[in-house]
Design a protein around this motif. Structure first.
Motif, PDB file in Angstrom:
ATOM      1  N   PHE A 283      17.166  37.042 -80.326  1.00  0.00           N
ATOM      2  CA  PHE A 283      16.678  37.341 -81.677  1.00  0.00           C
ATOM      3  C   PHE A 283      16.742  36.081 -82.545  1.00  0.00           C
ATOM      4  O   PHE A 283      17.244  36.107 -83.664  1.00  0.00           O
ATOM      5  CB  PHE A 283      17.499  38.471 -82.295  1.00  0.00           C
ATOM      6  CG  PHE A 283      17.344  39.793 -81.572  1.00  0.00           C
ATOM      7  CD1 PHE A 283      16.299  40.648 -81.875  1.00  0.00           C
ATOM      8  CD2 PHE A 283      18.233  40.149 -80.566  1.00  0.00           C
ATOM      9  CE1 PHE A 283      16.146  41.852 -81.204  1.00  0.00           C
ATOM     10  CE2 PHE A 283      18.096  41.354 -79.889  1.00  0.00           C
ATOM     11  CZ  PHE A 283      17.040  42.204 -80.204  1.00  0.00           C
ATOM     12  N   ALA A 284      16.206  35.002 -82.013  1.00  0.00           N
ATOM     13  CA  ALA A 284      16.228  33.722 -82.724  1.00  0.00           C
ATOM     14  C   ALA A 284      15.468  33.800 -84.036  1.00  0.00           C
ATOM     15  O   ALA A 284      15.771  33.070 -84.990  1.00  0.00           O
ATOM     16  CB  ALA A 284      15.639  32.626 -81.841  1.00  0.00           C
ATOM     17  N   ASP A 285      14.484  34.690 -84.101  1.00  0.00           N
ATOM     18  CA  ASP A 285      13.705  34.829 -85.326  1.00  0.00           C
ATOM     19  C   ASP A 285      14.454  35.608 -86.405  1.00  0.00           C
ATOM     20  O   ASP A 285      14.067  35.594 -87.575  1.00  0.00           O
ATOM     21  CB  ASP A 285      12.381  35.531 -85.034  1.00  0.00           C
ATOM     22  CG  ASP A 285      12.569  36.889 -84.391  1.00  0.00           C
ATOM     23  OD1 ASP A 285      13.561  37.055 -83.644  1.00  0.00           O
ATOM     24  OD2 ASP A 285      11.742  37.787 -84.626  1.00  0.00           O
ATOM     25  N   VAL A 286      15.537  36.282 -85.994  1.00  0.00           N
ATOM     26  CA  VAL A 286      16.328  37.078 -86.940  1.00  0.00           C
ATOM     27  C   VAL A 286      17.524  36.296 -87.443  1.00  0.00           C
ATOM     28  O   VAL A 286      17.859  36.323 -88.632  1.00  0.00           O
ATOM     29  CB  VAL A 286      16.798  38.395 -86.285  1.00  0.00           C
ATOM     30  CG1 VAL A 286      17.665  39.200 -87.252  1.00  0.00           C
ATOM     31  CG2 VAL A 286      15.597  39.214 -85.834  1.00  0.00           C
ATOM     32  N   PHE A 287      18.195  35.576 -86.531  1.00  0.00           N
ATOM     33  CA  PHE A 287      19.415  34.847 -86.888  1.00  0.00           C
ATOM     34  C   PHE A 287      19.096  33.358 -87.012  1.00  0.00           C
ATOM     35  O   PHE A 287      18.828  32.682 -86.022  1.00  0.00           O
ATOM     36  CB  PHE A 287      20.500  35.051 -85.831  1.00  0.00           C
ATOM     37  CG  PHE A 287      20.865  36.496 -85.622  1.00  0.00           C
ATOM     38  CD1 PHE A 287      21.530  37.203 -86.610  1.00  0.00           C
ATOM     39  CD2 PHE A 287      20.551  37.141 -84.439  1.00  0.00           C
ATOM     40  CE1 PHE A 287      21.861  38.532 -86.424  1.00  0.00           C
ATOM     41  CE2 PHE A 287      20.884  38.461 -84.250  1.00  0.00           C
ATOM     42  CZ  PHE A 287      21.538  39.169 -85.246  1.00  0.00           C
ATOM     43  N   SER A 288      19.134  32.865 -88.228  1.00  0.00           N
ATOM     44  CA  SER A 288      18.823  31.455 -88.456  1.00  0.00           C
ATOM     45  C   SER A 288      20.053  30.570 -88.368  1.00  0.00           C
ATOM     46  O   SER A 288      19.949  29.363 -88.179  1.00  0.00           O
ATOM     47  CB  SER A 288      18.163  31.282 -89.831  1.00  0.00           C
ATOM     48  OG  SER A 288      19.019  31.781 -90.861  1.00  0.00           O
ATOM     49  N   THR A 289      21.258  31.169 -88.509  1.00  0.00           N
ATOM     50  CA  THR A 289      22.512  30.399 -88.442  1.00  0.00           C
ATOM     51  C   THR A 289      23.515  31.125 -87.562  1.00  0.00           C
ATOM     52  O   THR A 289      23.435  32.350 -87.381  1.00  0.00           O
ATOM     53  CB  THR A 289      23.132  30.220 -89.842  1.00  0.00           C
ATOM     54  OG1 THR A 289      23.557  31.504 -90.338  1.00  0.00           O
ATOM     55  CG2 THR A 289      22.137  29.600 -90.796  1.00  0.00           C
ATOM     56  N   PRO A 290      24.506  30.400 -87.001  1.00  0.00           N
ATOM     57  CA  PRO A 290      25.538  31.041 -86.193  1.00  0.00           C
ATOM     58  C   PRO A 290      26.332  32.095 -86.955  1.00  0.00           C
ATOM     59  O   PRO A 290      26.773  33.076 -86.375  1.00  0.00           O
ATOM     60  CB  PRO A 290      26.437  29.867 -85.784  1.00  0.00           C
ATOM     61  CG  PRO A 290      25.575  28.662 -85.881  1.00  0.00           C
ATOM     62  CD  PRO A 290      24.643  28.934 -87.019  1.00  0.00           C
ATOM     63  N   VAL A 291      26.507  31.905 -88.268  1.00  0.00           N
ATOM     64  CA  VAL A 291      27.285  32.859 -89.055  1.00  0.00           C
ATOM     65  C   VAL A 291      26.644  34.237 -89.023  1.00  0.00           C
ATOM     66  O   VAL A 291      27.318  35.256 -88.903  1.00  0.00           O
ATOM     67  CB  VAL A 291      27.426  32.373 -90.513  1.00  0.00           C
ATOM     68  CG1 VAL A 291      28.188  33.397 -91.351  1.00  0.00           C
ATOM     69  CG2 VAL A 291      28.141  31.031 -90.559  1.00  0.00           C
ATOM     70  N   GLU A 292      25.331  34.287 -89.109  1.00  0.00           N
ATOM     71  CA  GLU A 292      24.637  35.574 -89.125  1.00  0.00           C
ATOM     72  C   GLU A 292      24.858  36.339 -87.828  1.00  0.00           C
ATOM     73  O   GLU A 292      25.054  37.557 -87.844  1.00  0.00           O
ATOM     74  CB  GLU A 292      23.141  35.338 -89.362  1.00  0.00           C
ATOM     75  CG  GLU A 292      22.825  34.773 -90.742  1.00  0.00           C
ATOM     76  CD  GLU A 292      21.348  34.474 -90.923  1.00  0.00           C
ATOM     77  OE1 GLU A 292      20.576  34.755 -89.989  1.00  0.00           O
ATOM     78  OE2 GLU A 292      20.970  33.961 -91.986  1.00  0.00           O
ATOM     79  N   ALA A 293      24.847  35.655 -86.694  1.00  0.00           N
ATOM     80  CA  ALA A 293      25.100  36.324 -85.421  1.00  0.00           C
ATOM     81  C   ALA A 293      26.569  36.673 -85.264  1.00  0.00           C
ATOM     82  O   ALA A 293      26.914  37.729 -84.715  1.00  0.00           O
ATOM     83  CB  ALA A 293      24.645  35.421 -84.260  1.00  0.00           C
ATOM     84  N   ALA A 294      27.451  35.816 -85.766  1.00  0.00           N
ATOM     85  CA  ALA A 294      28.887  36.034 -85.605  1.00  0.00           C
ATOM     86  C   ALA A 294      29.356  37.299 -86.307  1.00  0.00           C
ATOM     87  O   ALA A 294      30.336  37.919 -85.884  1.00  0.00           O
ATOM     88  CB  ALA A 294      29.659  34.819 -86.142  1.00  0.00           C
ATOM     89  N   TRP A 295      28.666  37.691 -87.372  1.00  0.00           N
ATOM     90  CA  TRP A 295      29.062  38.911 -88.071  1.00  0.00           C
ATOM     91  C   TRP A 295      28.979  40.128 -87.152  1.00  0.00           C
ATOM     92  O   TRP A 295      29.655  41.141 -87.386  1.00  0.00           O
ATOM     93  CB  TRP A 295      28.148  39.138 -89.284  1.00  0.00           C
ATOM     94  CG  TRP A 295      28.556  38.379 -90.503  1.00  0.00           C
ATOM     95  CD1 TRP A 295      27.931  37.298 -91.035  1.00  0.00           C
ATOM     96  CD2 TRP A 295      29.689  38.633 -91.337  1.00  0.00           C
ATOM     97  NE1 TRP A 295      28.601  36.844 -92.148  1.00  0.00           N
ATOM     98  CE2 TRP A 295      29.688  37.656 -92.364  1.00  0.00           C
ATOM     99  CE3 TRP A 295      30.716  39.583 -91.323  1.00  0.00           C
ATOM    100  CZ2 TRP A 295      30.658  37.601 -93.350  1.00  0.00           C
ATOM    101  CZ3 TRP A 295      31.684  39.528 -92.318  1.00  0.00           C
ATOM    102  CH2 TRP A 295      31.645  38.559 -93.311  1.00  0.00           C
ATOM    103  N   LEU A 296      28.161  40.080 -86.136  1.00  0.00           N
ATOM    104  CA  LEU A 296      27.943  41.232 -85.271  1.00  0.00           C
ATOM    105  C   LEU A 296      28.682  41.145 -83.941  1.00  0.00           C
ATOM    106  O   LEU A 296      28.848  42.159 -83.264  1.00  0.00           O
ATOM    107  CB  LEU A 296      26.440  41.390 -84.997  1.00  0.00           C
ATOM    108  CG  LEU A 296      25.548  41.616 -86.231  1.00  0.00           C
ATOM    109  CD1 LEU A 296      24.082  41.548 -85.845  1.00  0.00           C
ATOM    110  CD2 LEU A 296      25.869  42.958 -86.879  1.00  0.00           C
ATOM    111  N   THR A 297      29.122  39.961 -83.563  1.00  0.00           N
ATOM    112  CA  THR A 297      29.644  39.787 -82.208  1.00  0.00           C
ATOM    113  C   THR A 297      31.017  40.416 -81.992  1.00  0.00           C
ATOM    114  O   THR A 297      31.372  40.751 -80.871  1.00  0.00           O
ATOM    115  CB  THR A 297      29.724  38.297 -81.848  1.00  0.00           C
ATOM    116  OG1 THR A 297      30.524  37.614 -82.827  1.00  0.00           O
ATOM    117  CG2 THR A 297      28.340  37.670 -81.799  1.00  0.00           C
TER     118      THR A 297
END
Length: 454
Positions: A283-297
């Motif tokens: 979902f590279a088009d959804v998460f522009s920064t590592p922080v955005e993905a980290a919130w869900l991991t």
């Protein structure tokens, strides 16, 4: 149970007033341990077991955090590090591989050195990977150095095997599912905890300070080693578990349970290592920064860890084989949801399916570990020592092979992305494997002579 101190010898003696035998502590060695004796257990054995369980969980928790440290650190490796997604999957596969290999000698170490003594050593060893990562990770560091640092983190993976083998010896058969589930679940929480630590560092300091994630764990490692030294014990009987690995390797159930454990723990730890990366790539088009993905991991590993004791408790009540059988059916369904979500590029459905996989793998972790001591108790109904000796060895072997499943998960994702630019091929592989586990569990452990009993 009462305690007294011999002034001449300086040795604390614990007397089980409700049981005829005595239990002595000499240099933190307990000479007589009979958890199946109800009077002994109620007279103080339960309190000792619980104390050892608490500090075992803490040490194992830190071990899991260090082991899965690179699931977070790869999120910090931006363009300045020159590592592509395929290279990042290697960095998460390497500690999983090293950790799986170390689980065999770590299991031996409990019998060789004692549970308390080895917990002190294994906790202290965590200073090496955490300290090295805190010192060396910075832009410009070579990829070879990163691989070596990731390999060092593998020592955290061995802690689980020694911890589980140790706690297995403390608890009576009727409570093993609960005790092993709580021990493993508390340790597994380290996967979610390191994700939260990484998220904290990302939010406060940004993606330019990966070394802080490792540095935060240095004082916690010291506390784990000190707590083990001050409050844990060694069981003398554990030193008599001779040739357990050799004899366990001849048991067909060892390899069957190892296969099932790949499906449960292998899935949990593999997804724990890979989830953040997969989200960023898929979902590279959804998460522009590592922080955005980290919130869900962190959510999946958190729920999967918390529910693991429930899996053990359900297995105590309903039978481990029954819980494991239905868990694998549900895992195949969960992986199917993830596949559909991937094809539709639906982040919401994808998260539902993946979190379900974490939760179900946590349930299966507890139920499969309950099955192991029960299988050998049924095979050796009149010899509790033999059943305990073999089950402890099988826990070590299955733990090692199950951890190797984490390597396979990361390699499956890497190969799928390289070959097809999506993870769909990996999801199809997971579905097929869970279906195989359903068939094996039914064929071997849902038969008349094992169903309900296991």
């Amino acid at each position: 149970m009462s305690t007294a101190t011999d002034p001449a010898a300086g040795v604390e003696t614990i007397t089980a007033t409700t049981a005829p035998a005595r239990t002595g502590l000499r240099g933190r060695w307990i000479d007589d341990w009979r958890p199946e004796d109800a009077a002994f257990w109620a007279g103080g054995g339960a309190a000792i077991a619980r104390r050892n369980l608490v500090f075992s969980i803490f040490s194992e928790h830190i071990g899991f955090s260090v082991w899965t440290l690179w699931s977070v650190l790869v999120l910090f490796l931006g363009p300045a590090y020159g590592v592509d997604p395929a290279g990042k999957f290697v960095l998460t596969a390497v500690p999983a591989l090293v950790g799986s290999v170390l689980r065999i000698p770590y299991t031996f170490a409990v019998a060789r050195f004692g549970g308390r003594n080895w917990t002190i050593v294994s906790a202290s060893l965590l200073l090496i990977p955490a300290g090295a990562a805190a010192l060396l990770i910075e832009p410009g560091v070579s990829y070879t150095t990163l691989v070596i640092l990731a390999a060092l983190a593998g020592v955290g993976g061995g802690n689980f095997a020694s911890s589980m083998a140790n706690i297995n010896a403390y608890y009576p058969d009727r409570l093993k599912g609960w005790a092993l589930g709580v021990n493993a679940g508390g340790g597994n929480l380290g996967v979610a905890a390191v994700q939260l630590v990484g998220l904290l560092v990302l939010a406060v300091s940004g993606a330019g300070h990966p070394r802080l994630v490792a540095g935060i764990y240095l004082p916690l490692i010291v506390l784990a080693a000190l707590g083990s030294a001050l409050y844990m014990d060694n069981l003398s009987q554990a030193r008599n578990e001779k040739r357990g690995m050799r004899d366990a390797a001849r048991e067909p159930h060892t390899w069957i349970m190892s296969l099932l454990y790949i499906g449960t723990f292998g899935s949990f730890i593999g997804f724990g290592f890979a989830f953040g990366q997969v989200l960023q790539v898929q979902f590279a088009d959804v998460f522009s920064t590592p922080v955005e993905a980290a919130w869900l991991t962190f959510l999946g590993p958190l729920l999967g860890s918390l529910i693991r004791p429930v899996g053990g408790a359900l297995a105590d009540r309903l039978g481990g084989a029954r819980v494991t059988f239905w868990t694998f059916i549900a895992m195949a369904a969960g992986a199917t949801i993830v596949l559909v979500a991937s094809q539709r590029h639906s982040l919401g459905l994808y998260l539902v399916g993946f979190i379900a996989l974490f939760v179900l793998s946590g349930l299966g972790n507890g139920s499969t570990y309950k099955m192991i001591p029960r299988i050998f108790r049924l095979k050796h109904p009149d010899d509790h020592h033999e059943a305990r000796r073999l089950s402890g060895a099988v826990i070590g072997i299955a733990g090692a092979i199950g951890a190797f499943g984490g390597v396979l998960v990361n390699l499956a994702f890497r190969q799928s992305f390289l070959a097809t630019k999506t993870a769909d091929a990996a999801y199809l592989t997971f579905i097929a494997f869970y279906a195989l586990c359903v068939v094996v569990t039914w064929a071997v452990y849902r038969r008349r002579d094992f169903d309900r009993a296991v």
